[in-house]
Write a protein that holds these residues in place. Sequence first.
Motif, PDB file in Angstrom:
ATOM      1  N   LEU A   1       0.836  -1.198   0.000  1.00 20.09           N
ATOM      2  CA  LEU A   1       0.000   0.000   0.000  1.00 20.09           C
ATOM      3  C   LEU A   1       0.871   1.248   0.000  1.00 20.09           C
ATOM      4  CD1 LEU A   1      -2.694   1.548   0.375  1.00 20.09           C
ATOM      5  CD2 LEU A   1      -2.433   1.168   2.840  1.00 20.09           C
ATOM      6  N   LYS A   2       0.558   2.169  -0.900  1.00 20.58           N
ATOM      7  CA  LYS A   2       1.298   3.426  -0.996  1.00 20.58           C
ATOM      8  C   LYS A   2       0.368   4.572  -0.590  1.00 20.58           C
ATOM      9  CE  LYS A   2       4.313   1.592  -4.592  1.00 20.58           C
ATOM     10  NZ  LYS A   2       4.803   1.706  -5.993  1.00 20.58           N
ATOM     11  N   VAL A   3       0.709   5.218   0.522  1.00 24.74           N
ATOM     12  CA  VAL A   3      -0.116   6.279   1.100  1.00 24.74           C
ATOM     13  C   VAL A   3       0.612   7.612   0.961  1.00 24.74           C
ATOM     14  CG1 VAL A   3      -1.333   7.075   3.158  1.00 24.74           C
ATOM     15  CG2 VAL A   3      -0.979   4.623   2.799  1.00 24.74           C
ATOM     16  N   VAL A   4      -0.130   8.637   0.583  1.00 17.24           N
ATOM     17  CA  VAL A   4       0.411   9.998   0.523  1.00 17.24           C
ATOM     18  C   VAL A   4      -0.352  10.872   1.514  1.00 17.24           C
ATOM     19  CG1 VAL A   4       0.654  12.086  -0.883  1.00 17.24           C
ATOM     20  CG2 VAL A   4       1.245   9.854  -1.850  1.00 17.24           C
ATOM     21  N   LEU A   5       0.371  11.578   2.366  1.00 16.03           N
ATOM     22  CA  LEU A   5      -0.226  12.535   3.294  1.00 16.03           C
ATOM     23  C   LEU A   5       0.013  13.944   2.765  1.00 16.03           C
ATOM     24  CD1 LEU A   5       0.879  11.164   6.795  1.00 16.03           C
ATOM     25  CD2 LEU A   5      -1.105  10.549   5.434  1.00 16.03           C
TER      26      LEU A   5
ATOM     27  N   LEU B   1      -3.809   5.662  -1.786  1.00 14.02           N
ATOM     28  CA  LEU B   1      -4.643   6.339  -0.790  1.00 14.02           C
ATOM     29  C   LEU B   1      -4.050   7.711  -0.518  1.00 14.02           C
ATOM     30  CD1 LEU B   1      -6.895   6.271   1.456  1.00 14.02           C
ATOM     31  CD2 LEU B   1      -5.146   5.336   2.988  1.00 14.02           C
ATOM     32  N   ILE B   2      -4.905   8.747  -0.479  1.00  9.80           N
ATOM     33  CA  ILE B   2      -4.473  10.112  -0.170  1.00  9.80           C
ATOM     34  C   ILE B   2      -5.179  10.576   1.100  1.00  9.80           C
ATOM     35  CG2 ILE B   2      -4.436  12.518  -0.939  1.00  9.80           C
ATOM     36  CD1 ILE B   2      -4.384  11.505  -3.819  1.00  9.80           C
ATOM     37  N   VAL B   3      -4.425  11.105   2.032  1.00 11.30           N
ATOM     38  CA  VAL B   3      -4.979  11.697   3.250  1.00 11.30           C
ATOM     39  C   VAL B   3      -4.709  13.195   3.196  1.00 11.30           C
ATOM     40  CG1 VAL B   3      -4.912  11.771   5.761  1.00 11.30           C
ATOM     41  CG2 VAL B   3      -4.601   9.586   4.574  1.00 11.30           C
ATOM     42  N   GLY B   4      -5.758  14.008   3.154  1.00  9.73           N
ATOM     43  CA  GLY B   4      -5.624  15.451   3.030  1.00  9.73           C
ATOM     44  C   GLY B   4      -6.282  15.923   1.747  1.00  9.73           C
ATOM     45  N   PRO B   5      -6.196  17.226   1.445  1.00  7.89           N
ATOM     46  CA  PRO B   5      -5.311  18.247   2.004  1.00  7.89           C
ATOM     47  C   PRO B   5      -5.875  19.030   3.193  1.00  7.89           C
ATOM     48  CG  PRO B   5      -6.398  19.125   0.072  1.00  7.89           C
ATOM     49  CD  PRO B   5      -6.909  17.728   0.260  1.00  7.89           C
ATOM     50  N   ILE B   6      -6.865  18.565   3.897  1.00  8.70           N
ATOM     51  CA  ILE B   6      -7.400  19.149   5.126  1.00  8.70           C
ATOM     52  C   ILE B   6      -8.224  20.405   4.845  1.00  8.70           C
ATOM     53  CG2 ILE B   6      -6.944  19.942   7.467  1.00  8.70           C
ATOM     54  CD1 ILE B   6      -6.075  17.054   6.996  1.00  8.70           C
ATOM     55  N   TYR B   7      -7.562  21.484   4.420  1.00 13.78           N
ATOM     56  CA  TYR B   7      -8.237  22.766   4.197  1.00 13.78           C
ATOM     57  C   TYR B   7      -8.720  22.874   2.750  1.00 13.78           C
ATOM     58  CZ  TYR B   7      -6.424  24.269   8.725  1.00 13.78           C
ATOM     59  OH  TYR B   7      -6.154  24.380  10.066  1.00 13.78           O
ATOM     60  N   PRO B   8      -9.594  23.849   2.458  1.00 16.22           N
ATOM     61  CA  PRO B   8     -10.144  23.954   1.101  1.00 16.22           C
ATOM     62  C   PRO B   8      -9.109  24.296   0.045  1.00 16.22           C
ATOM     63  CG  PRO B   8     -10.807  25.845   2.448  1.00 16.22           C
ATOM     64  CD  PRO B   8     -10.213  24.836   3.373  1.00 16.22           C
TER      65      PRO B   8
ATOM     66  N   ARG C   1      -8.245   8.493 -11.124  1.00 11.05           N
ATOM     67  CA  ARG C   1      -7.431   7.305 -10.838  1.00 11.05           C
ATOM     68  C   ARG C   1      -8.089   6.360  -9.836  1.00 11.05           C
ATOM     69  NH1 ARG C   1      -4.829  11.663 -12.091  1.00 11.05           N
ATOM     70  NH2 ARG C   1      -2.841  11.619 -13.253  1.00 11.05           N
ATOM     71  N   ALA C   2      -9.319   6.668  -9.414  1.00 13.32           N
ATOM     72  CA  ALA C   2     -10.051   5.841  -8.438  1.00 13.32           C
ATOM     73  C   ALA C   2      -9.254   5.678  -7.149  1.00 13.32           C
ATOM     74  CB  ALA C   2     -10.403   4.486  -9.033  1.00 13.32           C
ATOM     75  N   ILE C   3      -8.786   6.804  -6.605  1.00 14.08           N
ATOM     76  CA  ILE C   3      -8.017   6.806  -5.361  1.00 14.08           C
ATOM     77  C   ILE C   3      -8.885   7.392  -4.251  1.00 14.08           C
ATOM     78  CG2 ILE C   3      -5.954   7.668  -4.185  1.00 14.08           C
ATOM     79  CD1 ILE C   3      -4.678   8.074  -6.945  1.00 14.08           C
ATOM     80  N   PRO C   4      -9.103   6.699  -3.156  1.00 14.66           N
ATOM     81  CA  PRO C   4      -9.847   7.288  -2.034  1.00 14.66           C
ATOM     82  C   PRO C   4      -9.091   8.476  -1.438  1.00 14.66           C
ATOM     83  CG  PRO C   4      -9.631   4.906  -1.793  1.00 14.66           C
ATOM     84  CD  PRO C   4      -8.708   5.313  -2.894  1.00 14.66           C
ATOM     85  N   VAL C   5      -9.841   9.511  -1.066  1.00 15.84           N
ATOM     86  CA  VAL C   5      -9.286  10.696  -0.406  1.00 15.84           C
ATOM     87  C   VAL C   5      -9.932  10.795   0.974  1.00 15.84           C
ATOM     88  CG1 VAL C   5      -9.058  13.207  -0.454  1.00 15.84           C
ATOM     89  CG2 VAL C   5      -8.915  11.894  -2.588  1.00 15.84           C
TER      90      VAL C   5
END
Length: 651
Positions: A308-312, A376-383, A396-400
Amino acid sequence: MKRLLWILALCSLLPTAGMGAEPQKRSQNIVYIDGTKYYIHTVGAGETPASIARLYGVSEADLLSHNATLKDGLREDQSVKIPFKTSESVKEQASATQPQKPLSKKEEKALKKSFSEHFVAPGETLYAISRRYEISVETLMEDNPDADPAHLSIGQKLLIRKKAIGRTDEKTALTEMERYEQALNRASTDDAYRYHVVQPKETIYSLARRYKMTEQELITLNHLEEGLKAGAILRIPKANALADSRLLTDPIPPGVVSPEEKALLIKDLHEKSDSLAEGGAETLQIDTTLTAAPQEVILHALAPAERLKVVLLLPLSREGRSNSNFAAFYQGFLLGLEEVKTRGFSVDVTLYDTERNRERVEHLLSEEQALQQAHLIVGPIYPDGLEPVVRFAEERAIPVVLPMGDQSTVESDVLFCMAPSEETKYEKLTPLFDEQTTITLIRTGKDDPEFEQEILRLIGERSYQYHNYQSVQGAEHAERSDLTPLLKEHDKHLLFVLSNNEVDVDRILASLASAQTNMQARSQRVPEFTVVGHSRWNRYSNIDRTTYFKDRVVLISNFHAKRDNDRVREFDSRYLRYFGALPTLYAYRGYETARIFCPAMFSDIEYDMEGRRYNPLQTYYTFEQREGSLTHINREWVRVNYNPDFTITIE
């Protein structure tokens, strides 16, 4: 004969003897700091400096002199150090083991039957002695109450309980030393130093590097001229007590966040040292509306053997200023990731600083290979930058994952929001309504109109009444409104306190508690009542928390973590061990994000995570799509109940 009995009773009685009239309430954590012996007491509900001082037989002045932070008030779960005062019975028992007069032959025989003697050699630590005899560190401390683990003297005599020899392995002894380290650090909140217990295989070089000191600085501060021993207790200046390099250097790719930036972020985190309030999670109001029509996206789970490759994407800084909150979030995420890996999953994580800048986000999306390969992408938090991330992920069908913030205006099938929907905020209050309950909204003139409208929508067609509470700033208790007549009107009450003023809230709660006390004193029946407050009460620091329990207060929060919970306490322990500070709310949320979504990428994501209820610590998460919406939003708010028996339950 009495002296002989004292000797034989030492090992079993010493931890609890002389603990005063209420031994069950006294702390069992005892530490030495700079040669002074302290109890480490965790503040409970309703306790005051006066009650704590009375429990331990010290004066309030003495208590305050050893706890500089108490001048800012007392908080539940706060750690307080109390100078150890030895009672006469303990003095007598101690004198039996270290007597002024020689023991008789009969007494010596009895002592030697139960204990061996050990004389401390140069460089020996309490941990080393425990390993020599395979005995518990805590047992050594119980049997030798004058032995400071950080300052053993050469030739000092220690008693070794014969029945305990050979019964404790190395792992248990290390755990006991870690508990002692944690107690030291809880006690040193207002001191200049933190403490570190040396682990086997650690070196002066590795510790100096970890704490950003030179080897000579570490040696001089801790008198390590003769080398480093496992179990030694080191003092570390708090300014140098940065995060553990084992977690900080490995996962962050070179060129994303520099070592200098990391050090600055974590240093800022420790200097801030905010404590967790129950609930009170920061709500990030995000009102960005995506212009394109949302599309349904099919998400696929990874095979168990895949990596699994996760980007924060975290706003670690803005306009050159660091944001310690999201450094703490990242730390919590890493600890959650450790647990995910123990389950056999392989995970890579890459961290990027978005700087809360849309152009920066767009640059990352177009240039960074880690994002191109992300699962999987976590963020970017703010608008800032949200729209390009969602469009990128949809293609790319990646969950955010958005760990916090209200995303009610954002529509995307790839979007998972951990902050619960406002639409379900008060659902867990509906069981409080029944036909026998009188609903009263208490007003003060300094009320929150938004909260009032929320409550009126909740009440709907039910009947209700207002009560105007009169309170004058600075007035004595007798001059405030008496709420006894209000309680007497009906047998069952549901009271909503609308005030957004901390002083008024405190006075209303105190008045309700006083009313029921007066009724009980007059042998009058006290009607059943519950008080509902606003989640902002979690941020109030000057309210007498005992009134929460007396008035059966109920709060609705989007997050809850109580430090007496076993899972929360275990996480706190690991976080403290790795990072030298107690976790903040952001650290908890980072941990939960990793614990929920990383394993889900191998299974539950295939079904949009529907039909599952997640509970990594204490907060629950259930993701669903609201009617007419594709976004997956958590529906679980936390209802926190303060009960009359001084317990807290959550629903």
